[in-house]
Design a protein around this motif. Structure first.
Motif, PDB file in Angstrom:
ATOM      1  N   GLU A  22      -5.496  16.009   2.271  1.00  0.00           N
ATOM      2  CA  GLU A  22      -4.705  17.061   2.909  1.00  0.00           C
ATOM      3  C   GLU A  22      -3.211  16.751   2.848  1.00  0.00           C
ATOM      4  O   GLU A  22      -2.390  17.668   2.981  1.00  0.00           O
ATOM      5  N   GLU A  23      -2.870  15.484   2.628  1.00  0.00           N
ATOM      6  CA  GLU A  23      -1.470  15.052   2.753  1.00  0.00           C
ATOM      7  C   GLU A  23      -0.786  14.759   1.415  1.00  0.00           C
ATOM      8  O   GLU A  23       0.435  14.620   1.373  1.00  0.00           O
ATOM      9  N   GLY A  24      -1.536  14.626   0.355  1.00  0.00           N
ATOM     10  CA  GLY A  24      -0.940  14.289  -0.931  1.00  0.00           C
ATOM     11  C   GLY A  24      -1.802  14.795  -2.074  1.00  0.00           C
ATOM     12  O   GLY A  24      -2.836  15.445  -1.869  1.00  0.00           O
ATOM     13  N   ARG A  25      -1.378  14.478  -3.270  1.00  0.00           N
ATOM     14  CA  ARG A  25      -2.118  14.885  -4.480  1.00  0.00           C
ATOM     15  C   ARG A  25      -2.984  13.717  -4.937  1.00  0.00           C
ATOM     16  O   ARG A  25      -2.491  12.651  -5.271  1.00  0.00           O
ATOM     17  N   LEU A  26      -4.302  13.902  -4.926  1.00  0.00           N
ATOM     18  CA  LEU A  26      -5.225  12.858  -5.347  1.00  0.00           C
ATOM     19  C   LEU A  26      -5.135  12.692  -6.857  1.00  0.00           C
ATOM     20  O   LEU A  26      -5.456  13.612  -7.614  1.00  0.00           O
TER      21      LEU A  26
ATOM     22  N   THR B 139       0.808  -1.221   0.000  1.00  0.00           N
ATOM     23  CA  THR B 139       0.000   0.000   0.000  1.00  0.00           C
ATOM     24  C   THR B 139       0.841   1.270   0.000  1.00  0.00           C
ATOM     25  O   THR B 139       0.301   2.369  -0.032  1.00  0.00           O
ATOM     26  N   ARG B 140       2.169   1.114   0.051  1.00  0.00           N
ATOM     27  CA  ARG B 140       3.095   2.238  -0.162  1.00  0.00           C
ATOM     28  C   ARG B 140       3.942   1.924  -1.387  1.00  0.00           C
ATOM     29  O   ARG B 140       4.615   0.883  -1.415  1.00  0.00           O
TER      30      ARG B 140
ATOM     31  N   GLU C 131      -2.302   1.512   8.600  1.00  0.00           N
ATOM     32  CA  GLU C 131      -2.941   0.511   7.747  1.00  0.00           C
ATOM     33  C   GLU C 131      -4.381   0.925   7.492  1.00  0.00           C
ATOM     34  O   GLU C 131      -5.196   1.008   8.422  1.00  0.00           O
ATOM     35  N   ILE C 132      -4.717   1.181   6.245  1.00  0.00           N
ATOM     36  CA  ILE C 132      -6.050   1.661   5.875  1.00  0.00           C
ATOM     37  C   ILE C 132      -7.001   0.499   5.612  1.00  0.00           C
ATOM     38  O   ILE C 132      -8.181   0.567   5.917  1.00  0.00           O
ATOM     39  N   PHE C 133      -6.499  -0.574   5.035  1.00  0.00           N
ATOM     40  CA  PHE C 133      -7.291  -1.758   4.707  1.00  0.00           C
ATOM     41  C   PHE C 133      -8.406  -1.409   3.726  1.00  0.00           C
ATOM     42  O   PHE C 133      -9.575  -1.711   3.922  1.00  0.00           O
ATOM     43  N   GLY C 134      -8.002  -0.768   2.648  1.00  0.00           N
ATOM     44  CA  GLY C 134      -8.911  -0.407   1.584  1.00  0.00           C
ATOM     45  C   GLY C 134      -8.117  -0.127   0.322  1.00  0.00           C
ATOM     46  O   GLY C 134      -6.880  -0.186   0.324  1.00  0.00           O
ATOM     47  N   PRO C 135      -8.791   0.219  -0.783  1.00  0.00           N
ATOM     48  CA  PRO C 135      -8.116   0.377  -2.076  1.00  0.00           C
ATOM     49  C   PRO C 135      -7.425   1.733  -2.210  1.00  0.00           C
ATOM     50  O   PRO C 135      -7.761   2.550  -3.074  1.00  0.00           O
ATOM     51  N   VAL C 136      -6.457   1.987  -1.328  1.00  0.00           N
ATOM     52  CA  VAL C 136      -5.791   3.287  -1.270  1.00  0.00           C
ATOM     53  C   VAL C 136      -4.278   3.076  -1.347  1.00  0.00           C
ATOM     54  O   VAL C 136      -3.700   2.373  -0.509  1.00  0.00           O
ATOM     55  N   LEU C 137      -3.649   3.702  -2.339  1.00  0.00           N
ATOM     56  CA  LEU C 137      -2.200   3.606  -2.529  1.00  0.00           C
ATOM     57  C   LEU C 137      -1.564   4.974  -2.336  1.00  0.00           C
ATOM     58  O   LEU C 137      -2.005   5.965  -2.911  1.00  0.00           O
ATOM     59  N   ALA C 138      -0.513   5.003  -1.510  1.00  0.00           N
ATOM     60  CA  ALA C 138       0.271   6.220  -1.316  1.00  0.00           C
ATOM     61  C   ALA C 138       1.587   6.078  -2.070  1.00  0.00           C
ATOM     62  O   ALA C 138       2.332   5.113  -1.843  1.00  0.00           O
ATOM     63  N   VAL C 139       1.885   7.015  -2.972  1.00  0.00           N
ATOM     64  CA  VAL C 139       3.102   6.965  -3.779  1.00  0.00           C
ATOM     65  C   VAL C 139       4.089   8.005  -3.260  1.00  0.00           C
ATOM     66  O   VAL C 139       3.768   9.197  -3.172  1.00  0.00           O
ATOM     67  N   VAL C 140       5.291   7.527  -2.913  1.00  0.00           N
ATOM     68  CA  VAL C 140       6.331   8.358  -2.301  1.00  0.00           C
ATOM     69  C   VAL C 140       7.560   8.358  -3.207  1.00  0.00           C
ATOM     70  O   VAL C 140       8.059   7.285  -3.569  1.00  0.00           O
ATOM     71  N   PRO C 141       8.095   9.512  -3.590  1.00  0.00           N
ATOM     72  CA  PRO C 141       9.288   9.533  -4.450  1.00  0.00           C
ATOM     73  C   PRO C 141      10.574   9.327  -3.643  1.00  0.00           C
ATOM     74  O   PRO C 141      10.635   9.658  -2.457  1.00  0.00           O
TER      75      PRO C 141
ATOM     76  N   VAL D  24       3.334  11.911  -1.732  1.00  0.00           N
ATOM     77  CA  VAL D  24       3.040  11.723  -0.310  1.00  0.00           C
ATOM     78  C   VAL D  24       4.354  11.680   0.466  1.00  0.00           C
ATOM     79  O   VAL D  24       5.306  11.010   0.059  1.00  0.00           O
ATOM     80  N   ASP D  25       4.411  12.390   1.575  1.00  0.00           N
ATOM     81  CA  ASP D  25       5.558  12.278   2.467  1.00  0.00           C
ATOM     82  C   ASP D  25       5.426  10.987   3.268  1.00  0.00           C
ATOM     83  O   ASP D  25       4.322  10.629   3.698  1.00  0.00           O
ATOM     84  N   ASN D  26       6.549  10.296   3.466  1.00  0.00           N
ATOM     85  CA  ASN D  26       6.479   8.998   4.136  1.00  0.00           C
ATOM     86  C   ASN D  26       5.989   9.093   5.579  1.00  0.00           C
ATOM     87  O   ASN D  26       5.566   8.105   6.159  1.00  0.00           O
ATOM     88  N   SER D  27       6.022  10.280   6.164  1.00  0.00           N
ATOM     89  CA  SER D  27       5.534  10.452   7.534  1.00  0.00           C
ATOM     90  C   SER D  27       4.036  10.719   7.591  1.00  0.00           C
ATOM     91  O   SER D  27       3.452  10.784   8.683  1.00  0.00           O
ATOM     92  N   ALA D  28       3.400  10.862   6.445  1.00  0.00           N
ATOM     93  CA  ALA D  28       1.965  11.162   6.408  1.00  0.00           C
ATOM     94  C   ALA D  28       1.142  10.012   6.981  1.00  0.00           C
ATOM     95  O   ALA D  28       1.558   8.855   6.972  1.00  0.00           O
ATOM     96  N   THR D  29      -0.023  10.349   7.462  1.00  0.00           N
ATOM     97  CA  THR D  29      -0.922   9.337   8.038  1.00  0.00           C
ATOM     98  C   THR D  29      -1.211   8.225   7.045  1.00  0.00           C
ATOM     99  O   THR D  29      -1.166   7.036   7.397  1.00  0.00           O
TER     100      THR D  29
END
Length: 502
Positions: free
Chosen positions: A363-367, A307-308, A402-412, A392-397
């Motif tokens: 609030e924490e990343g670009r949708l 999920t990351r 663990e969200i347990f849903g179809p949500v991916l956070a992409v971190v450079p 997304v910053d790696n320190s973001a919520t």
């Protein structure tokens, strides 16, 4: 037009679920029941017994008697081997039926139920694998350390009565990962399926009875975590607890089991990273693999899903574009439709939780895509669109919890050291993925990741490999030799060969 699953319920001839204690099927002691609603339609699927502390007492007593007074713990290896193999074949013979029952339970599509890691076939392989351990559970004969004429030996013996508590998301594999090694080792079991995935598990139990399992060796108490699960983890007649589920419940189990020092195996989820390097051979395939794990089948409700996504800046835009394309290809709806490849969230509580994380993510990343509940023909179900957040910053919520849903956070990231540091910067450590065409990098990075399972350019769960996590992803391992050791105690025996005192 809104779909319905009722015709499939009727064609399967769904039975009213009952408890299975001491070889007998029956209602809960107080007659209580739970009505299960389908997460994709809200329709009532059926009722099953909702047990309580009195039912757990009866189940533990049956398991205790079967262990202390029955033959299973000391049964000939050949008998246990034959039964486990026989059961594995019954699972394969009833695979279509079991997949259909799962679709009624948790709405995981029939199409996804055929993918190996979540399939009935994988569960059957787990039983076959552990059947092979039955006649190999042995100890050692050691030379005398102090001299003299004596034998120093060790034995491995079954740990006793096991409380096994299952989640709802992967009933076939997780039933097998707990029940197969416990039975192979000679333990007896009290099992609790999730109230959100009960009918498929009860059918698996019926098939195990058909295979010839003696009365009392496996007992099933259905119902809610409190009171059933709570009674199972605190009962003085239980020797070991095996649990797969949330970290919060896992911590509670450790605390609750301390009074009797129960042995504990816990698999508690993760926030698994996928590291996509600039030399990944096929960035599009890497994106499809990562997004598929987060959106297809279980709709991100899988503890080991990546999920990351930690992506090198050189291929970042390419990855985001390919990820959007994969997300757009995900289909929802009737789980019995071969064209449907993903599921709803399991209940309204989880739906609200995931939507709350998505609002935080805005609030924490670009949708990039998604971010909403699906309506129209899907409005009656708990469906959420595949959601990708970039930058997304790696320190973001959304990158840490663990969200347990179809949500991916992409971190450079910019280089290998930064990627490893970001990957390990989490309280979890269940799984990870590494995407690179450099085999030396693949091994180098895999060794530095603090995760129980690392997939290189892909991911698979194998029956003979240990599965579990580092850090707060749990305690112990399931699968292979590690599972056998988890269900046995080691005993040392000293035997003088003469009458002379040492």
């Amino acid at each position: 037009m809104t779909f319905t699953v009722q015709p499939h319920r009727e064609s399967l001839g769904l039975k009213t679920g009952q408890l299975y204690i001491g070889g007998q099927w029956g209602p809960a002691a107080d007659g209580a029941t739970w009505t299960h609603r389908h997460p994709g339609t809200g329709e009532e699927i059926g009722e099953f017994a909702s047990g309580g502390a009195a039912d757990v007492d009866a189940a533990v007593a049956a398991a205790r008697a079967a262990f202390d007074e029955g033959r299973w713990a000391t049964e000939r290896a050949g008998v246990r081997v034959a039964l486990l193999h026989r059961y594995a074949q019954l699972l394969r013979d009833h695979a279509d039926e079991l997949r259909a029952l799962q679709a009624l339970d948790n709405s995981v599509p029939i199409s996804f139920g055929a993918i190996y890691a979540t399939s009935v076939g994988a569960a059957a392989d787990v039983f076959d694998h552990h059947a092979g351990w039955v006649d190999k559970i042995g100890g050692q004969t050691l030379p005398p350390y102090q001299g003299g004429d004596h034998l120093a030996m060790t034995f491995r013996e079954p740990i006793g009565v096991v409380s096994a508590i299952l989640p709802w998301n992967a009933p076939f594999l997780l039933f097998a990962q707990k029940v197969a090694p416990a039975l192979a080792a000679g333990c007896t079991i009290v099992l609790k399926p999730s109230e959100y995935c009960t009918f498929s598990v009860l059918r698996m139990v019926e098939l195990l009875v058909e295979a010839g399992l003696p009365e009392g060796v496996l007992n099933v108490v259905t119902g809610q975590g409190d009171p059933v699960g709570e009674a199972m983890i605190t009962h003085p007649g239980v020797d070991k607890v095996s649990f797969t589920g949330s970290r919060a419940v896992g911590k509670h189990i450790v605390e609750a089991s301390a009074a009797t020092l129960k042995r504990v195996s816990l698999e508690l989820g993760g926030k698994s990273p996928a590291l996509v390097f600039g030399d990944a051979g096929n960035v599009g395939l890497a994106a499809a693999t990562v997004v598929g794990a987060v959106t297809m089948g279980l709709s991100g409700q899988a503890c080991v899903a990546n999920t990351r996504a930690l992506v090198h800046r050189d291929v970042y835009d390419e990855f985001i574009g390919a990820a959007q394309g994969m997300a757009a290809a995900v289909t929802y709806g009737d789980p019995f439709d071969a064209g449907v490849i993903s599921a709803p969230l399991i209940n309204e509580k989880q739906l609200d939780r995931v939507l709350g994380y998505i609002e935080k993510g805005k609030e924490e990343g670009r949708l990039v895509t998604g971010g909403e509940r699906l309506g129209g023909d899907l409005a009656a179900g708990n469906f959420v669109a595949p959601t990708i957040f970039a930058d997304v910053d790696n320190s973001a919520t959304i990158a840490q919890e663990e969200i347990f849903g179809p949500v991916l956070a992409v971190v450079p990231f910019s280089d290998e050291d930064e990627a490893i540091a970001l990957a390990n910067d989490t309280e979890y450590g269940l799984g990870a993925g590494v995407f690179t065409s450099d085999v030396q990098r693949a091994f180098r990075v895999s060794r530095k990741l603090r995760a129980g399972t690392v997939g290189v350019n892909g991911f698979q769960i194998e029956p003979h490999l240990p599965f579990g996590g580092f850090k707060q992803s749990g305690l112990g391992r399931e699968g292979g030799r590690s599972a056998i050791e988890a269900y046995t105690e080691e005993k040392s025996v000293f035997l003088p060969l003469t009458d002379e005192m040492m």
